[in-house]
Design an enzyme around this catalytic site. Structure first.
Site, PDB file in Angstrom:
ATOM      1  N   ARG A   9       0.850  -1.182   0.000  1.00 47.37           N
ATOM      2  CA  ARG A   9       0.000   0.000   0.000  1.00 47.37           C
ATOM      3  C   ARG A   9       0.886   1.231   0.000  1.00 47.37           C
ATOM      4  O   ARG A   9       1.885   1.295   0.732  1.00 47.37           O
ATOM      5  CB  ARG A   9      -0.931   0.022   1.223  1.00 47.37           C
ATOM      6  CG  ARG A   9      -2.051  -0.994   1.181  1.00 47.37           C
ATOM      7  CD  ARG A   9      -3.072  -0.673   0.103  1.00 47.37           C
ATOM      8  NE  ARG A   9      -4.127  -1.680   0.029  1.00 47.37           N
ATOM      9  CZ  ARG A   9      -4.118  -2.731  -0.778  1.00 47.37           C
ATOM     10  NH1 ARG A   9      -3.068  -2.918  -1.577  1.00 47.37           N
ATOM     11  NH2 ARG A   9      -5.119  -3.579  -0.803  1.00 47.37           N
TER      12      ARG A   9
ATOM     13  N   GLU B  70      -3.098   7.312  -4.810  1.00 43.75           N
ATOM     14  CA  GLU B  70      -3.440   6.788  -6.128  1.00 43.75           C
ATOM     15  C   GLU B  70      -4.913   7.023  -6.467  1.00 43.75           C
ATOM     16  O   GLU B  70      -5.763   7.030  -5.576  1.00 43.75           O
ATOM     17  CB  GLU B  70      -3.073   5.309  -6.251  1.00 43.75           C
ATOM     18  CG  GLU B  70      -3.732   4.378  -5.270  1.00 43.75           C
ATOM     19  CD  GLU B  70      -3.215   2.945  -5.434  1.00 43.75           C
ATOM     20  OE1 GLU B  70      -4.042   2.081  -5.747  1.00 43.75           O
ATOM     21  OE2 GLU B  70      -1.997   2.703  -5.252  1.00 43.75           O
TER      22      GLU B  70
ATOM     23  N   HIS C 208      -0.862  -0.352 -10.102  1.00 47.37           N
ATOM     24  CA  HIS C 208      -1.526  -1.210  -9.104  1.00 47.37           C
ATOM     25  C   HIS C 208      -2.109  -2.462  -9.762  1.00 47.37           C
ATOM     26  O   HIS C 208      -3.315  -2.724  -9.705  1.00 47.37           O
ATOM     27  CB  HIS C 208      -2.625  -0.432  -8.366  1.00 47.37           C
ATOM     28  CG  HIS C 208      -2.962  -1.050  -7.031  1.00 47.37           C
ATOM     29  ND1 HIS C 208      -3.419  -0.321  -5.968  1.00 47.37           N
ATOM     30  CD2 HIS C 208      -2.911  -2.340  -6.593  1.00 47.37           C
ATOM     31  CE1 HIS C 208      -3.641  -1.121  -4.929  1.00 47.37           C
ATOM     32  NE2 HIS C 208      -3.334  -2.350  -5.299  1.00 47.37           N
TER      33      HIS C 208
END
Length: 316
Positions: A231, A260, A278
């Site tokens: 993360r 993000e 991601h």
């Protein structure tokens, strides 16, 4: 959000389901409205289910089944007060995420982005010192978080001849340590200061928020690399970018970001960084398995039983 077609087809046969056919990022107001008359919500990490949203959900909602291993998008305290069960999709993304971790390690150490760009533009000429990178054999890999994914990264890294080190709240069982030939560091700072590569594989919690901040980045060696597939909030992105620009660390491989999908514009201009959008869990196998899990969790609750992937258990 929209699931794979096979998963939506299965969910449609089991439930009276409302699907997000346009894969729209719903506002919190729309999430609340769409949940009227529903017994559960199949949420994604992009769905912000904070206290204000959860408090306005209809009384009929019994479960928030998150399509992710993480659940930072859900206010667990608010869900508990509303007696809403929260589940996730653990154990099915281990290999996919570990593979992305190794990809980022290789890409950063061997300067893949620069090489790809040079090849596309045909502006390269071989020389003995052209695009020299770091060989993985014999390097020291420090893994922050030695759960399933951390261990999967370690197994793959060991195959490249890397020396495995890790920081975890607790030591691994001696059998696992022996298998991985892994060394436990009680002090994160001491481990960071001695590693060639740091791989972040721990979950994001209050305790791990900005665990890699300016103090830890200052401890990294000038030739070292930082890789994050967990993360973005675990790393102070601004400080990391400052260190990359100054050259106080050699490079980074990132699949996640603090805000993000927004990324520090300075970070996007750097040549010594590998950036991915991601996609750690983005395999067909992983997405199908995630879909199976969210459906099973909801069906189990609908049948009045305890779901297999509880994050938060309430009265059923």
């Amino acid at each position: 959000r929209r699931l794979l077609r096979s998963c939506e087809d299965k969910a449609g046969k089991i439930f009276d389901a409302k699907f997000n056919s346009n894969d729209e990022l719903h506002s919190q107001e729309k999430l609340i409205k769409l949940s009227e008359g529903c017994d559960g919500i199949l949420s994604a990490l992009t769905d912000k289910l904070d206290a204000a949203t959860i408090n306005k959900l209809p009384e009929s909602i019994k479960i928030l089944s998150n399509f992710a291993v993480g659940f930072g998008n859900i206010d667990l305290d608010a869900a508990k007060k509303r007696n809403i069960i929260v589940t996730n999709t653990p154990d099915v993304l281990t290999d996919a995420t570990a593979e992305i971790g190794i990809l980022l390690i290789l890409g950063a150490c061997r300067r893949a982005p620069e090489g790809i760009e040079a090849a596309k533009e045909s502006n390269w000429k071989w020389s003995a010192d052209y695009l020299i990178g770091k060989q993985l054999t014999g390097t020291r890999l420090g893994i922050l978080g030695m759960g399933r994914i951390g261990q999967a990264v370690a197994r793959r890294a060991k195959g490249f001849g890397m020396s495995i080190h890790y920081h975890n709240r607790n030591k691994l069982h001696s059998e696992i340590e022996s298998e991985l030939e892994a060394t436990w560091w009680e002090s994160l700072d001491q481990m960071i200061s001695r590693m060639d590569i740091i791989s972040i594989n721990c979950p994001h919690t209050e305790a791990t928020h900005h665990m890699i901040g300016s103090n830890q980045l200052n401890l990294m060696q000038k030739h070292s690399y930082l890789v994050n597939t967990s993360r973005g909030e675990i790393v102070d992105e601004k400080s990391m970018t400052d260190h990359l620009i100054s050259g106080s660390i050699a490079g980074a491989g990132l699949d996640v970001y603090e805000n993000e999908p927004k990324i520090d514009p300075r970070l996007k201009k750097l040549k010594n960084v590998v950036l991915l959008p991601h996609i750690g869990s983005a395999t067909i196998e992983g997405r199908v398995a995630m879909g199976e899990k969210v459906i099973i969790n909801i069906k189990t609750v609908a049948d009045g039983h305890t779901p297999p992937d509880l994050v938060l258990e309430t009265l059923i």
